[in-house]
Design a protein around this motif. Structure first.
Motif, PDB file in Angstrom:
ATOM      1  N   GLU A   1      55.567   2.147  16.470  1.00 19.06           N
ATOM      2  CA  GLU A   1      55.130   0.932  16.098  1.00 19.06           C
ATOM      3  C   GLU A   1      55.317  -0.087  17.220  1.00 19.06           C
ATOM      4  OE1 GLU A   1      57.411   0.249  12.557  1.00 19.06           O
ATOM      5  OE2 GLU A   1      55.845   1.088  11.429  1.00 19.06           O
ATOM      6  N   LEU A   2      56.566   0.139  17.966  1.00 18.25           N
ATOM      7  CA  LEU A   2      56.985  -0.885  19.107  1.00 18.25           C
ATOM      8  C   LEU A   2      56.304  -0.189  20.489  1.00 18.25           C
ATOM      9  CD1 LEU A   2      58.571  -3.172  19.934  1.00 18.25           C
ATOM     10  CD2 LEU A   2      60.603  -1.646  20.108  1.00 18.25           C
ATOM     11  N   VAL A   3      55.227  -0.982  21.033  1.00 21.74           N
ATOM     12  CA  VAL A   3      54.615  -0.351  22.113  1.00 21.74           C
ATOM     13  C   VAL A   3      54.644  -1.558  23.128  1.00 21.74           C
ATOM     14  CG1 VAL A   3      52.583   0.724  22.773  1.00 21.74           C
ATOM     15  CG2 VAL A   3      53.337   1.416  20.582  1.00 21.74           C
TER      16      VAL A   3
ATOM     17  N   GLY B   1      50.670  -4.110  32.883  1.00 20.34           N
ATOM     18  CA  GLY B   1      50.098  -5.501  33.274  1.00 20.34           C
ATOM     19  C   GLY B   1      50.958  -6.631  32.427  1.00 20.34           C
ATOM     20  N   TYR B   2      49.956  -7.472  31.806  1.00 21.19           N
ATOM     21  CA  TYR B   2      50.708  -8.492  30.922  1.00 21.19           C
ATOM     22  C   TYR B   2      51.405  -7.707  29.836  1.00 21.19           C
ATOM     23  CZ  TYR B   2      51.249 -12.841  28.683  1.00 21.19           C
ATOM     24  OH  TYR B   2      51.794 -14.074  28.127  1.00 21.19           O
ATOM     25  N   PRO B   3      52.799  -8.075  29.610  1.00 17.99           N
ATOM     26  CA  PRO B   3      53.533  -7.219  28.606  1.00 17.99           C
ATOM     27  C   PRO B   3      52.808  -7.652  27.088  1.00 17.99           C
ATOM     28  CG  PRO B   3      54.882  -8.884  29.486  1.00 17.99           C
ATOM     29  CD  PRO B   3      53.580  -8.962  30.367  1.00 17.99           C
ATOM     30  N   ARG B   4      52.726  -6.516  26.415  1.00 20.28           N
ATOM     31  CA  ARG B   4      52.382  -6.824  24.953  1.00 20.28           C
ATOM     32  C   ARG B   4      53.262  -6.012  23.873  1.00 20.28           C
ATOM     33  NH1 ARG B   4      47.214  -5.946  27.392  1.00 20.28           N
ATOM     34  NH2 ARG B   4      46.492  -7.760  28.197  1.00 20.28           N
ATOM     35  N   LEU B   5      53.531  -6.324  22.581  1.00 24.32           N
ATOM     36  CA  LEU B   5      54.134  -5.530  21.741  1.00 24.32           C
ATOM     37  C   LEU B   5      53.052  -5.374  20.589  1.00 24.32           C
ATOM     38  CD1 LEU B   5      56.831  -4.559  20.462  1.00 24.32           C
ATOM     39  CD2 LEU B   5      56.765  -6.980  19.726  1.00 24.32           C
ATOM     40  N   LYS B   6      52.904  -4.101  20.208  1.00 28.23           N
ATOM     41  CA  LYS B   6      52.098  -3.632  18.831  1.00 28.23           C
ATOM     42  C   LYS B   6      53.058  -3.339  17.925  1.00 28.23           C
ATOM     43  CE  LYS B   6      48.105  -1.470  17.701  1.00 28.23           C
ATOM     44  NZ  LYS B   6      46.946  -0.448  18.090  1.00 28.23           N
ATOM     45  N   LEU B   7      52.791  -3.985  16.749  1.00 32.53           N
ATOM     46  CA  LEU B   7      53.920  -3.737  15.570  1.00 32.53           C
ATOM     47  C   LEU B   7      53.004  -3.806  14.490  1.00 32.53           C
ATOM     48  CD1 LEU B   7      56.751  -3.433  14.930  1.00 32.53           C
ATOM     49  CD2 LEU B   7      57.022  -5.720  14.812  1.00 32.53           C
ATOM     50  N   HIS B   8      53.064  -2.698  13.662  1.00 32.47           N
ATOM     51  CA  HIS B   8      52.197  -2.679  12.463  1.00 32.47           C
ATOM     52  C   HIS B   8      50.947  -2.861  12.503  1.00 32.47           C
ATOM     53  CE1 HIS B   8      56.154  -1.985  10.395  1.00 32.47           C
ATOM     54  NE2 HIS B   8      56.403  -3.057  10.763  1.00 32.47           N
ATOM     55  N   GLY B   9      50.252  -2.499  13.483  1.00 35.06           N
ATOM     56  CA  GLY B   9      48.779  -3.135  13.882  1.00 35.06           C
ATOM     57  C   GLY B   9      48.512  -4.318  14.548  1.00 35.06           C
ATOM     58  N   TYR B  10      49.494  -5.219  14.454  1.00 37.43           N
ATOM     59  CA  TYR B  10      49.388  -6.692  15.286  1.00 37.43           C
ATOM     60  C   TYR B  10      49.955  -6.648  16.632  1.00 37.43           C
ATOM     61  CZ  TYR B  10      48.214  -8.127  10.167  1.00 37.43           C
ATOM     62  OH  TYR B  10      47.838  -8.317   9.283  1.00 37.43           O
ATOM     63  N   VAL B  11      49.075  -7.341  17.476  1.00 39.26           N
ATOM     64  CA  VAL B  11      49.421  -7.468  18.702  1.00 39.26           C
ATOM     65  C   VAL B  11      50.555  -8.625  18.980  1.00 39.26           C
ATOM     66  CG1 VAL B  11      48.816  -7.804  21.140  1.00 39.26           C
ATOM     67  CG2 VAL B  11      47.698  -6.182  19.293  1.00 39.26           C
ATOM     68  N   TYR B  12      51.499  -8.798  19.642  1.00 38.00           N
ATOM     69  CA  TYR B  12      52.351  -9.982  19.981  1.00 38.00           C
ATOM     70  C   TYR B  12      52.449 -10.005  21.528  1.00 38.00           C
ATOM     71  CZ  TYR B  12      54.546  -9.381  15.344  1.00 38.00           C
ATOM     72  OH  TYR B  12      54.596  -9.458  14.022  1.00 38.00           O
TER      73      TYR B  12
ATOM     74  N   LYS C   1      61.631 -10.331  17.746  1.00 45.64           N
ATOM     75  CA  LYS C   1      62.659 -10.015  18.919  1.00 45.64           C
ATOM     76  C   LYS C   1      63.148  -8.979  19.137  1.00 45.64           C
ATOM     77  CE  LYS C   1      65.357 -13.786  19.035  1.00 45.64           C
ATOM     78  NZ  LYS C   1      66.429 -14.608  19.041  1.00 45.64           N
ATOM     79  N   THR C   2      63.091  -8.690  20.208  1.00 45.92           N
ATOM     80  CA  THR C   2      63.664  -7.458  20.944  1.00 45.92           C
ATOM     81  C   THR C   2      64.859  -7.442  21.673  1.00 45.92           C
ATOM     82  OG1 THR C   2      62.087  -7.419  22.555  1.00 45.92           O
ATOM     83  CG2 THR C   2      61.242  -6.191  20.873  1.00 45.92           C
ATOM     84  N   TYR C   3      65.662  -6.398  22.109  1.00 45.20           N
ATOM     85  CA  TYR C   3      66.892  -6.673  22.816  1.00 45.20           C
ATOM     86  C   TYR C   3      66.673  -5.410  23.573  1.00 45.20           C
ATOM     87  CZ  TYR C   3      71.600  -7.426  24.482  1.00 45.20           C
ATOM     88  OH  TYR C   3      72.637  -7.474  25.481  1.00 45.20           O
ATOM     89  N   PHE C   4      66.685  -5.433  24.928  1.00 44.54           N
ATOM     90  CA  PHE C   4      66.539  -4.210  25.667  1.00 44.54           C
ATOM     91  C   PHE C   4      65.556  -3.007  25.136  1.00 44.54           C
ATOM     92  CE2 PHE C   4      69.464  -4.844  29.111  1.00 44.54           C
ATOM     93  CZ  PHE C   4      70.669  -5.414  28.371  1.00 44.54           C
ATOM     94  N   SER C   5      64.496  -3.729  24.743  1.00 41.50           N
ATOM     95  CA  SER C   5      63.117  -2.788  24.259  1.00 41.50           C
ATOM     96  C   SER C   5      63.182  -2.608  22.854  1.00 41.50           C
ATOM     97  CB  SER C   5      62.582  -1.838  25.036  1.00 41.50           C
ATOM     98  OG  SER C   5      62.461  -2.282  26.259  1.00 41.50           O
ATOM     99  N   LYS C   6      64.297  -2.758  22.150  1.00 37.90           N
ATOM    100  CA  LYS C   6      64.724  -2.322  20.766  1.00 37.90           C
ATOM    101  C   LYS C   6      64.357  -3.379  19.862  1.00 37.90           C
ATOM    102  CE  LYS C   6      67.400   1.517  21.784  1.00 37.90           C
ATOM    103  NZ  LYS C   6      66.781   2.795  21.863  1.00 37.90           N
TER     104      LYS C   6
ATOM    105  N   MET D   1      64.495  -5.993  17.244  1.00 39.41           N
ATOM    106  CA  MET D   1      65.925  -6.489  16.250  1.00 39.41           C
ATOM    107  C   MET D   1      65.457  -6.869  14.911  1.00 39.41           C
ATOM    108  SD  MET D   1      68.193  -5.823  18.526  1.00 39.41           S
ATOM    109  CE  MET D   1      69.557  -6.422  17.591  1.00 39.41           C
ATOM    110  N   TYR D   2      64.122  -7.651  14.999  1.00 39.68           N
ATOM    111  CA  TYR D   2      63.692  -8.136  13.556  1.00 39.68           C
ATOM    112  C   TYR D   2      62.176  -8.496  13.981  1.00 39.68           C
ATOM    113  CZ  TYR D   2      63.961 -13.125  15.216  1.00 39.68           C
ATOM    114  OH  TYR D   2      63.706 -14.266  15.785  1.00 39.68           O
TER     115      TYR D   2
END
Length: 112
Positions: free
Chosen positions: A49-51, A55-66, A95-100, A102-103
């Motif tokens: 879920e956390l990906v 390149g430009y950093p992105r986060l994918k969580l539950h199918g949504y991109v951040y 929010k992530t902390y060291f790639s983990k 948090m919420y």
């Protein structure tokens, strides 16, 4: 590749080393767009879920991109906004902390 995301780990001349975005140790080497080496023994077992992408950093969580808030982009603590923040006025954040993770806060007002 294979349903997994990779992040750019190192560059040497025209060769690039990519590692699994989940940090499990799987890696590939490319020259241009051609894969010249691969070790695809993934040890990450969760649903990915956390990906992070290259390149430009992105986060994918539950199918949504951040996307990251620019002020925190290179910090251990990163605030992420939904990529639909401006287009859909979406207020979801994470929010992530060291790639983990948090919420994750807020509800999305649009489809993935």
């Amino acid at each position: 590749m294979g349903g997994f995301w990779y992040k750019l780990d190192a560059v040497y001349r025209n060769k690039r080393r990519w590692t699994c975005a989940r940090g499990c140790g799987a890696r590939i080497h490319t020259i241009g767009k051609k894969i010249v080496f691969s070790e695809l023994k993934h040890r990450c077992r969760d649903s990915r879920e956390l990906v992070y992408t290259s390149g430009y950093p992105r986060l994918k969580l539950h199918g949504y991109v951040y996307r990251p808030h620019n002020a925190y982009r290179r910090q251990p603590k990163v605030l992420w906004y939904c990529a639909g923040r401006h287009k859909f006025q979406c207020s979801a954040t994470a929010k992530t902390y060291f790639s983990k993770l948090m919420y994750a806060h807020g509800r999305h007002n649009h489809e993935c």
